[in-house]
Motif scaffolding. Structure first.
Motif, PDB file in Angstrom:
ATOM      1  N   LEU A 130       0.851  -1.197   0.000  1.00 28.86           N
ATOM      2  CA  LEU A 130       0.000   0.000   0.000  1.00 28.86           C
ATOM      3  C   LEU A 130       0.879   1.237   0.000  1.00 28.86           C
ATOM      4  CD1 LEU A 130      -3.308   0.627   1.774  1.00 28.86           C
ATOM      5  CD2 LEU A 130      -1.485   2.348   2.015  1.00 28.86           C
ATOM      6  N   LEU A 131       0.567   2.147  -0.907  1.00 30.75           N
ATOM      7  CA  LEU A 131       1.297   3.412  -1.019  1.00 30.75           C
ATOM      8  C   LEU A 131       0.361   4.559  -0.655  1.00 30.75           C
ATOM      9  CD1 LEU A 131       3.711   5.208  -2.037  1.00 30.75           C
ATOM     10  CD2 LEU A 131       2.642   5.100  -4.310  1.00 30.75           C
ATOM     11  N   ALA A 132       0.810   5.414   0.265  1.00 32.09           N
ATOM     12  CA  ALA A 132       0.041   6.623   0.596  1.00 32.09           C
ATOM     13  C   ALA A 132       0.990   7.806   0.640  1.00 32.09           C
ATOM     14  CB  ALA A 132      -0.659   6.461   1.945  1.00 32.09           C
ATOM     15  N   THR A 133       0.546   8.912   0.073  1.00 30.57           N
ATOM     16  CA  THR A 133       1.349  10.143   0.103  1.00 30.57           C
ATOM     17  C   THR A 133       0.427  11.317   0.421  1.00 30.57           C
ATOM     18  OG1 THR A 133       1.073  10.377  -2.301  1.00 30.57           O
ATOM     19  CG2 THR A 133       3.116   9.345  -1.540  1.00 30.57           C
ATOM     20  N   GLY A 134       0.961  12.296   1.125  1.00 33.97           N
ATOM     21  CA  GLY A 134       0.228  13.535   1.377  1.00 33.97           C
ATOM     22  C   GLY A 134      -0.497  13.550   2.716  1.00 33.97           C
ATOM     23  N   GLY A 135      -0.591  14.734   3.288  1.00 38.69           N
ATOM     24  CA  GLY A 135      -1.187  14.899   4.608  1.00 38.69           C
ATOM     25  C   GLY A 135      -2.655  14.552   4.682  1.00 38.69           C
ATOM     26  N   SER A 136      -3.370  14.588   3.547  1.00 39.21           N
ATOM     27  CA  SER A 136      -4.804  14.270   3.584  1.00 39.21           C
ATOM     28  C   SER A 136      -5.046  12.785   3.913  1.00 39.21           C
ATOM     29  CB  SER A 136      -5.479  14.615   2.250  1.00 39.21           C
ATOM     30  OG  SER A 136      -4.988  13.768   1.238  1.00 39.21           O
ATOM     31  N   LYS A 137      -3.974  11.971   3.829  1.00 37.72           N
ATOM     32  CA  LYS A 137      -4.119  10.534   4.125  1.00 37.72           C
ATOM     33  C   LYS A 137      -3.656  10.188   5.544  1.00 37.72           C
ATOM     34  CE  LYS A 137      -5.572   9.714  -0.035  1.00 37.72           C
ATOM     35  NZ  LYS A 137      -4.867   9.014  -1.087  1.00 37.72           N
ATOM     36  N   ALA A 138      -3.177  11.186   6.312  1.00 40.46           N
ATOM     37  CA  ALA A 138      -2.536  10.889   7.598  1.00 40.46           C
ATOM     38  C   ALA A 138      -3.486  10.198   8.581  1.00 40.46           C
ATOM     39  CB  ALA A 138      -1.961  12.168   8.205  1.00 40.46           C
ATOM     40  N   ASP A 139      -4.729  10.643   8.659  1.00 41.17           N
ATOM     41  CA  ASP A 139      -5.676  10.004   9.596  1.00 41.17           C
ATOM     42  C   ASP A 139      -5.974   8.568   9.161  1.00 41.17           C
ATOM     43  OD1 ASP A 139      -5.964  12.078  11.397  1.00 41.17           O
ATOM     44  OD2 ASP A 139      -7.546  13.042  10.213  1.00 41.17           O
ATOM     45  N   ALA A 140      -6.209   8.386   7.878  1.00 42.61           N
ATOM     46  CA  ALA A 140      -6.516   7.038   7.367  1.00 42.61           C
ATOM     47  C   ALA A 140      -5.330   6.098   7.598  1.00 42.61           C
ATOM     48  CB  ALA A 140      -6.871   7.108   5.878  1.00 42.61           C
ATOM     49  N   VAL A 141      -4.123   6.605   7.381  1.00 39.96           N
ATOM     50  CA  VAL A 141      -2.922   5.785   7.577  1.00 39.96           C
ATOM     51  C   VAL A 141      -2.788   5.392   9.044  1.00 39.96           C
ATOM     52  CG1 VAL A 141      -0.391   5.910   7.600  1.00 39.96           C
ATOM     53  CG2 VAL A 141      -1.662   6.588   5.546  1.00 39.96           C
ATOM     54  N   ALA A 142      -3.028   6.335   9.959  1.00 38.08           N
ATOM     55  CA  ALA A 142      -2.938   6.026  11.391  1.00 38.08           C
ATOM     56  C   ALA A 142      -3.969   4.960  11.769  1.00 38.08           C
ATOM     57  CB  ALA A 142      -3.145   7.294  12.212  1.00 38.08           C
ATOM     58  N   GLY A 143      -5.170   5.078  11.211  1.00 35.74           N
ATOM     59  CA  GLY A 143      -6.208   4.075  11.481  1.00 35.74           C
ATOM     60  C   GLY A 143      -5.814   2.708  10.943  1.00 35.74           C
ATOM     61  N   MET A 144      -5.229   2.700   9.752  1.00 37.01           N
ATOM     62  CA  MET A 144      -4.829   1.436   9.123  1.00 37.01           C
ATOM     63  C   MET A 144      -3.725   0.730   9.911  1.00 37.01           C
ATOM     64  SD  MET A 144      -3.015   0.954   5.399  1.00 37.01           S
ATOM     65  CE  MET A 144      -1.871   2.305   5.613  1.00 37.01           C
ATOM     66  N   VAL A 145      -2.701   1.494  10.312  1.00 28.43           N
ATOM     67  CA  VAL A 145      -1.515   0.877  10.905  1.00 28.43           C
ATOM     68  C   VAL A 145      -1.691   0.642  12.405  1.00 28.43           C
ATOM     69  CG1 VAL A 145       0.967   1.163  11.330  1.00 28.43           C
ATOM     70  CG2 VAL A 145      -0.023   1.944   9.162  1.00 28.43           C
ATOM     71  N   GLU A 146      -2.292   1.610  13.092  1.00 19.97           N
ATOM     72  CA  GLU A 146      -2.287   1.569  14.563  1.00 19.97           C
ATOM     73  C   GLU A 146      -3.673   1.492  15.182  1.00 19.97           C
ATOM     74  OE1 GLU A 146      -0.011   5.073  15.480  1.00 19.97           O
ATOM     75  OE2 GLU A 146       1.892   4.016  15.212  1.00 19.97           O
ATOM     76  N   GLY A 147      -4.698   1.706  14.390  1.00 17.96           N
ATOM     77  CA  GLY A 147      -6.052   1.653  14.940  1.00 17.96           C
ATOM     78  C   GLY A 147      -6.465   0.210  15.171  1.00 17.96           C
ATOM     79  N   PRO A 148      -7.610   0.019  15.789  1.00 18.24           N
ATOM     80  CA  PRO A 148      -8.120  -1.350  15.891  1.00 18.24           C
ATOM     81  C   PRO A 148      -8.475  -1.876  14.505  1.00 18.24           C
ATOM     82  CG  PRO A 148      -9.800   0.245  16.541  1.00 18.24           C
ATOM     83  CD  PRO A 148      -8.545   1.023  16.288  1.00 18.24           C
ATOM     84  N   VAL A 149      -8.468  -3.194  14.351  1.00 26.30           N
ATOM     85  CA  VAL A 149      -8.974  -3.778  13.103  1.00 26.30           C
ATOM     86  C   VAL A 149     -10.483  -3.590  13.123  1.00 26.30           C
ATOM     87  CG1 VAL A 149      -9.270  -5.904  11.772  1.00 26.30           C
ATOM     88  CG2 VAL A 149      -7.109  -5.457  12.950  1.00 26.30           C
ATOM     89  N   THR A 150     -10.951  -2.781  12.208  1.00 26.82           N
ATOM     90  CA  THR A 150     -12.371  -2.445  12.227  1.00 26.82           C
ATOM     91  C   THR A 150     -12.877  -2.173  10.815  1.00 26.82           C
ATOM     92  OG1 THR A 150     -13.973  -0.730  12.872  1.00 26.82           O
ATOM     93  CG2 THR A 150     -11.685  -0.052  12.793  1.00 26.82           C
ATOM     94  N   ALA A 151     -14.108  -2.582  10.562  1.00 28.49           N
ATOM     95  CA  ALA A 151     -14.718  -2.309   9.265  1.00 28.49           C
ATOM     96  C   ALA A 151     -14.901  -0.811   9.040  1.00 28.49           C
ATOM     97  CB  ALA A 151     -16.063  -3.026   9.156  1.00 28.49           C
ATOM     98  N   MET A 152     -14.808   0.000  10.100  1.00 27.35           N
ATOM     99  CA  MET A 152     -14.898   1.449   9.911  1.00 27.35           C
ATOM    100  C   MET A 152     -13.669   1.987   9.173  1.00 27.35           C
ATOM    101  SD  MET A 152     -17.662   2.932  10.674  1.00 27.35           S
ATOM    102  CE  MET A 152     -17.329   4.663  11.037  1.00 27.35           C
ATOM    103  N   CYS A 153     -12.580   1.223   9.210  1.00 21.70           N
ATOM    104  CA  CYS A 153     -11.381   1.575   8.441  1.00 21.70           C
ATOM    105  C   CYS A 153     -10.951   0.301   7.717  1.00 21.70           C
ATOM    106  CB  CYS A 153     -10.262   2.084   9.354  1.00 21.70           C
ATOM    107  SG  CYS A 153      -8.737   2.470   8.460  1.00 21.70           S
ATOM    108  N   PRO A 154     -11.535   0.036   6.536  1.00 23.26           N
ATOM    109  CA  PRO A 154     -11.267  -1.255   5.873  1.00 23.26           C
ATOM    110  C   PRO A 154      -9.781  -1.557   5.682  1.00 23.26           C
ATOM    111  CG  PRO A 154     -13.155  -0.190   4.886  1.00 23.26           C
ATOM    112  CD  PRO A 154     -12.565   0.818   5.838  1.00 23.26           C
ATOM    113  N   ALA A 155      -8.961  -0.516   5.502  1.00 19.63           N
ATOM    114  CA  ALA A 155      -7.519  -0.757   5.318  1.00 19.63           C
ATOM    115  C   ALA A 155      -6.893  -1.378   6.555  1.00 19.63           C
ATOM    116  CB  ALA A 155      -6.807   0.552   4.969  1.00 19.63           C
ATOM    117  N   SER A 156      -7.521  -1.219   7.726  1.00 20.99           N
ATOM    118  CA  SER A 156      -6.961  -1.814   8.951  1.00 20.99           C
ATOM    119  C   SER A 156      -6.948  -3.337   8.863  1.00 20.99           C
ATOM    120  CB  SER A 156      -7.740  -1.356  10.191  1.00 20.99           C
ATOM    121  OG  SER A 156      -9.057  -1.892  10.168  1.00 20.99           O
TER     122      SER A 156
END
Ligand code: GLP
Length: 260
Positions: A195-221
């Motif tokens: 997975l490739l992400a660039t730019g500050g607009s993806k920072a919240d989604a990236v944090a959810g994917m990598v460090e958030g709980p595994v949840t359908a609210m953030c499918p990338a998680s």
């Protein structure tokens, strides 16, 4: 999950292209899962240049794209079929018969979705699945609350995704409401996910994917469940990661000993 943090977007793009190039060089008949979106355009540029200048060949490669808008014929200027032709396929030696995208204009999208799953299985599954991420944490068009066990099917797009993609269409009303997308489970079956992400607009989604709980609210998680998931980030998209320094210690400069 390997988290590789590169100094800027250009370096992240180069690293992603290195990864894909290495996969194709080590296995000429690799099955690639391909993604669209603005993030991937420079990756395809680099790959096309390496084809032209360094002989990187996709002649024996098979590809399956993640998704396509419902209602758009392949030759529609905003279809992902067209995106792939313009951004990548026409610049390299890939065999058109080995490229696949879901059929957005199929009379029976559900049957087309099942057929797509069967085609992936018949090809032996996906060796390397390339992914971008939506600002809301979607992968493919698996929007928040998509089942983590989902297969290829029709998904309704969220208003935020339609707003993010509106710039490609004449107006918000013209922006498609539905898409066929490979499912989260389909993606997780790939042998490797990148997975490739660039730019500050993806920072919240990236944090959810990598460090958030595994949840359908953030499918990338769901990638946290994958044994071989690599995430390539620039500093802006990595900005909200709590363990940023740890990732930089493990992979200094975004290097990954497995691939160097
Ligand atoms: C799009 C695609 C995704 C892509 C994501 C991010 O709508 N369906 O596959 O990863 O949204 O796109 P971008 O790279 O333009 O931000």
């Amino acid at each position: 999950m390997k988290v590789l943090i590169l100094p800027d977007a250009e370096a992240a793009v180069q690293r992603a292209a290195d990864f894909i190039g290495r996969c194709v060089r080590s296995r000429a008949d690799a099955v690639l899962g391909l993604a669209t979106g603005a993030t991937m355009l420079p990756v395809y540029d680099v790959l096309a240049r390496r084809h032209r200048d360094e002989g990187l060949s996709f002649a024996a490669t098979t590809s399956f794209n993640l998704d396509e808008y419902i209602g758009l014929a392949p030759d529609h200027p905003c279809s992902y079929h067209r995106y792939m032709q313009d951004a990548f396929f026409q610049h390299v030696d890939i065999n058109p018969a080995r490229t696949h995208l879901p059929k957005g204009d199929a009379a029976d999208p559900q049957a087309a979705s099942q057929n797509y799953e069967a085609l992936i299985a018949a090809a032996g599954g996906i060796d390397l699945q390339i992914l971008g991420i939506g600002e809301n944490g979607h992968i493919g068009f698996n929007e928040p609350t998509a089942s983590l066990g989902s297969r290829t099917r029709v998904k309704t797009l969220t208003e935020s995704t339609r707003r993010a993609n509106q710039r490609y269409f004449a107006s918000f009303d013209d922006t498609p409401r539905f898409a066929i997308t490979t499912g989260v489970a389909t993606i997780l079956e790939s042998r490797h996910c990148l997975l490739l992400a660039t730019g500050g607009s993806k920072a919240d989604a990236v944090a959810g994917m990598v460090e958030g709980p595994v949840t359908a609210m953030c499918p990338a998680s769901a990638l946290q469940l994958h044994a071989h998931a690599t995430v390539i980030l620039d500093r802006d998209s990595a900005a909200r990661l709590t363990l940023l320094e740890y990732y930089e210690t493990v992979h200094p400069g975004g290097r990954d000993s497995t691939f160097e």
